[in-house]
Design a protein around this motif. Structure first.
Motif, PDB file in Angstrom:
ATOM      1  N   GLY A 115       6.726  67.399  63.385  1.00 49.52           N
ATOM      2  CA  GLY A 115       7.807  68.043  63.323  1.00 49.52           C
ATOM      3  C   GLY A 115       7.426  69.975  63.345  1.00 49.52           C
ATOM      4  N   PRO A 116       7.979  70.318  62.511  1.00 48.02           N
ATOM      5  CA  PRO A 116       8.041  72.242  62.938  1.00 48.02           C
ATOM      6  C   PRO A 116       6.979  72.389  62.421  1.00 48.02           C
ATOM      7  CG  PRO A 116      10.095  72.314  61.638  1.00 48.02           C
ATOM      8  CD  PRO A 116       9.286  70.675  61.965  1.00 48.02           C
ATOM      9  N   LYS A 117       6.007  73.289  63.047  1.00 52.09           N
ATOM     10  CA  LYS A 117       4.328  74.123  63.287  1.00 52.09           C
ATOM     11  C   LYS A 117       4.681  74.372  61.889  1.00 52.09           C
ATOM     12  CE  LYS A 117       2.927  73.891  67.683  1.00 52.09           C
ATOM     13  NZ  LYS A 117       2.364  74.591  68.569  1.00 52.09           N
ATOM     14  N   LEU A 118       3.588  74.417  60.909  1.00 56.53           N
ATOM     15  CA  LEU A 118       3.470  75.523  59.539  1.00 56.53           C
ATOM     16  C   LEU A 118       2.455  76.194  59.855  1.00 56.53           C
ATOM     17  CD1 LEU A 118       3.670  72.606  56.800  1.00 56.53           C
ATOM     18  CD2 LEU A 118       6.138  74.341  57.561  1.00 56.53           C
ATOM     19  N   PHE A 119       1.241  75.672  59.974  1.00 58.37           N
ATOM     20  CA  PHE A 119       0.487  76.483  60.895  1.00 58.37           C
ATOM     21  C   PHE A 119      -0.503  76.317  61.833  1.00 58.37           C
ATOM     22  CE2 PHE A 119      -4.599  76.731  60.765  1.00 58.37           C
ATOM     23  CZ  PHE A 119      -5.301  78.312  60.181  1.00 58.37           C
ATOM     24  N   SER A 120      -1.041  77.387  62.995  1.00 57.22           N
ATOM     25  CA  SER A 120      -1.449  76.593  63.782  1.00 57.22           C
ATOM     26  C   SER A 120      -2.367  78.062  64.331  1.00 57.22           C
ATOM     27  CB  SER A 120      -0.778  77.081  65.454  1.00 57.22           C
ATOM     28  OG  SER A 120      -1.226  76.696  66.815  1.00 57.22           O
ATOM     29  N   ILE A 121      -3.839  76.991  64.987  1.00 59.97           N
ATOM     30  CA  ILE A 121      -4.490  78.263  65.394  1.00 59.97           C
ATOM     31  C   ILE A 121      -5.383  77.166  66.957  1.00 59.97           C
ATOM     32  CG2 ILE A 121      -7.117  77.030  64.261  1.00 59.97           C
ATOM     33  CD1 ILE A 121      -7.813  80.044  63.175  1.00 59.97           C
ATOM     34  N   LYS A 122      -5.947  78.142  68.243  1.00 58.14           N
ATOM     35  CA  LYS A 122      -6.086  77.940  68.794  1.00 58.14           C
ATOM     36  C   LYS A 122      -7.929  77.982  68.594  1.00 58.14           C
ATOM     37  CE  LYS A 122      -5.837  77.152  73.786  1.00 58.14           C
ATOM     38  NZ  LYS A 122      -4.849  77.826  75.652  1.00 58.14           N
ATOM     39  N   ARG A 123      -8.754  76.977  69.057  1.00 58.71           N
ATOM     40  CA  ARG A 123     -10.030  77.055  68.970  1.00 58.71           C
ATOM     41  C   ARG A 123     -10.901  76.219  70.441  1.00 58.71           C
ATOM     42  NH1 ARG A 123      -9.552  80.661  66.170  1.00 58.71           N
ATOM     43  NH2 ARG A 123     -10.470  81.362  64.092  1.00 58.71           N
ATOM     44  N   GLY A 124     -11.098  76.884  71.821  1.00 55.94           N
ATOM     45  CA  GLY A 124     -11.243  76.366  72.894  1.00 55.94           C
ATOM     46  C   GLY A 124     -10.585  75.716  73.792  1.00 55.94           C
ATOM     47  N   GLU A 125      -9.941  75.481  74.162  1.00 53.76           N
ATOM     48  CA  GLU A 125      -9.205  74.832  74.701  1.00 53.76           C
ATOM     49  C   GLU A 125      -7.875  73.490  74.007  1.00 53.76           C
ATOM     50  OE1 GLU A 125     -11.761  73.197  78.692  1.00 53.76           O
ATOM     51  OE2 GLU A 125     -11.122  71.506  76.852  1.00 53.76           O
ATOM     52  N   THR A 126      -8.454  73.808  72.821  1.00 53.57           N
ATOM     53  CA  THR A 126      -7.356  72.996  71.781  1.00 53.57           C
ATOM     54  C   THR A 126      -6.650  73.712  70.445  1.00 53.57           C
ATOM     55  OG1 THR A 126      -8.769  70.642  72.191  1.00 53.57           O
ATOM     56  CG2 THR A 126      -7.285  70.724  70.691  1.00 53.57           C
ATOM     57  N   ARG A 127      -5.227  73.559  70.804  1.00 49.50           N
ATOM     58  CA  ARG A 127      -4.551  74.616  69.597  1.00 49.50           C
ATOM     59  C   ARG A 127      -4.755  73.238  68.457  1.00 49.50           C
ATOM     60  NH1 ARG A 127      -2.285  78.138  68.610  1.00 49.50           N
ATOM     61  NH2 ARG A 127      -2.080  79.306  70.938  1.00 49.50           N
TER      62      ARG A 127
END
Length: 420
Positions: A44-56
């Motif tokens: 479902g909807p995102k609550l938290f998101s952070i990107k490190r390198g190639e991956t979120r």
């Protein structure tokens, strides 16, 4: 346990079970050279998101599982077509950024009309820049920027579907394997927390006092050493302890227990109907050896696997009704109740859930790991893959059916809570 501690332990348990499963997919996909676009806990909807390198890495609203999104598994939403006007940023003779919108706001870029391009195999883009035809190499990790979102290109050798069957199967199978390994470790941890009964024990202890029972109302506590009942020494005989309680249903009993070096008199009356007071007695315990720990964990894995498959059998042959099934709400409710009994019982419950999660995911049900492994097995036998569109449709329908089942069992859970 305090309510806040119980809540935190419950959340942590589910987080570990799901995260380790998805980490198995993630780790072996990365080892195979597959581009992992997203590592998600929940749907479902995102609550938290952070990107490190190639991956979120994302945390999503519905805590009913997770997923690892690999390049090539689903259609990319960003496409670049010949005739399209865009801007590119070039660094070290290679395109590192491809901008599809807000072109007038971009600086230090080349703007032109796309004449031809290949972002999967040859990695190039040819632009008409003010009447001049320019061909640029594209960096294998170049980003496409559109609508404020960055999408890394996926060269053909980094897509899931173009890896050997064995590497793809390992990336899929690794998720359930992580759950099996975790279950083994948790079963072993449970034994180390509990200990092993000492032969010829000379003492009987109260290992657990259940809430809202005669034992709790009388003031008995976990860890109490029962020295005598009605003036009779108990010693280390657990069976004698049980018999005296059962024979005294509805009758007050005078106990002497030792707690932190002090003897205390306790008066407790077993329940009239059941003849029980609500305790788990145990003799003296010792730390298990390494061989005992491994043997216990192995035997527990085998025994619980048999019970899980017996449950599947009863479900298939109609010995369980749909109303008997529990969903996330009921599972959470049971976990909270078990967490209140102590960290040892929560550890055992987590081991059972981890084993169940691993087994369930290996079932050949569309959208689950087992179904994907089945398609890979068919591909290995045929020597060529099944039409990706057909396979995607099977998984999509399967996922929709699983979500529908989840809605039904969750409804049953909520109705059950209201009725109770």
């Amino acid at each position: 346990m305090e309510n806040i501690q119980v809540a935190l332990l419950t959340v942590l348990m589910f987080f570990v079970l799901v995260s380790l499963h998805e980490w198995g997919h993630f780790y072996f996909a990365r080892r195979a050279g597959i581009l992992v676009r997203e590592f998600a806990i929940g749907f479902g909807p995102k609550l938290f998101s952070i990107k490190r390198g190639e991956t979120r890495y994302t945390l999503r609203l519905l805590p009913i599982g997770g997923f690892v999104r690999m390049a090539g598994e689903d259609p990319e939403v960003v496409e670049v077509q010949p005739g399209q006007t865009l801007s590119v940023r070039v660094k070290d003779n290679a395109v590192t950024r491809i901008y599809l919108d807000r072109l007038d706001e971009r600086s230090n870029v080349m703007r032109g009309e796309v004449k031809s391009l290949d972002l999967e195999r040859d990695l190039f883009i040819t632009l008409d820049v003010d009447g001049e035809i320019e061909r640029y190499s594209v960096h294998p990790k170049a980003l496409i920027i559109a609508r404020g979102k960055e999408t890394q290109i996926a060269p053909i050798d980094r897509q899931f579907g173009h890896k050997p069957v064995g590497k793809r199967a390992l990336a899929i199978f690794a998720g359930p394997v992580m759950n099996f390994l975790l279950a083994f470790v948790l079963f072993a941890t449970y034994l180390m927390l509990q200990g092993v009964p000492l032969e010829n024990s000379s003492k009987v202890f109260i290992s657990k006092v259940l809430p809202n029972t005669p034992a709790q109302q009388s003031g008995l506590m976990d860890g109490d050493w029962v020295k005598s009942i009605n003036g009779v020494s108990i010693g280390g005989d657990v069976e004698k302890f049980r018999e005296q309680i059962n024979d005294s249903a509805g009758k007050p009993m005078n106990w002497v227990v030792e707690r932190e070096g002090t003897e205390l008199p306790i008066k407790v009356t077993p329940d009239t109907g059941t003849g029980k007071i609500g305790v788990y007695p145990s003799g003296e315990m010792r730390n298990p050896s390494a061989s005992e720990t491994i043997s216990f964990a192995s035997n527990s894995m085998v025994e619980m696997t048999q019970r899980i498959f017996e449950g599947f059998r009863k479900l298939i042959f109609g010995e369980f009704k749909l109303d008997d099934l529990g969903g996330p709400v009921k599972t959470t409710q049971m976990t909270v109740e078990i967490a209140r009994e102590g960290i040892d019982q929560l550890t055992l419950w987590a081991a059972i859930l981890s084993l169940y999660l691993g087994i369930f995911n290996l079932l050949p049900i569309p959208a689950l790991d087992g179904s994907r492994l089945l398609f890979l097995g068919i591909e290995a036998v045929r020597g060529k893959p099944i039409d990706p569109n057909r396979e995607s449709m099977v998984h999509l329908v399967g996922f929709a059916m699983l979500m529908l089942l989840m809605v039904v069992v969750t409804y049953n859970d909520i109705v059950g809570l209201v009725r109770n």
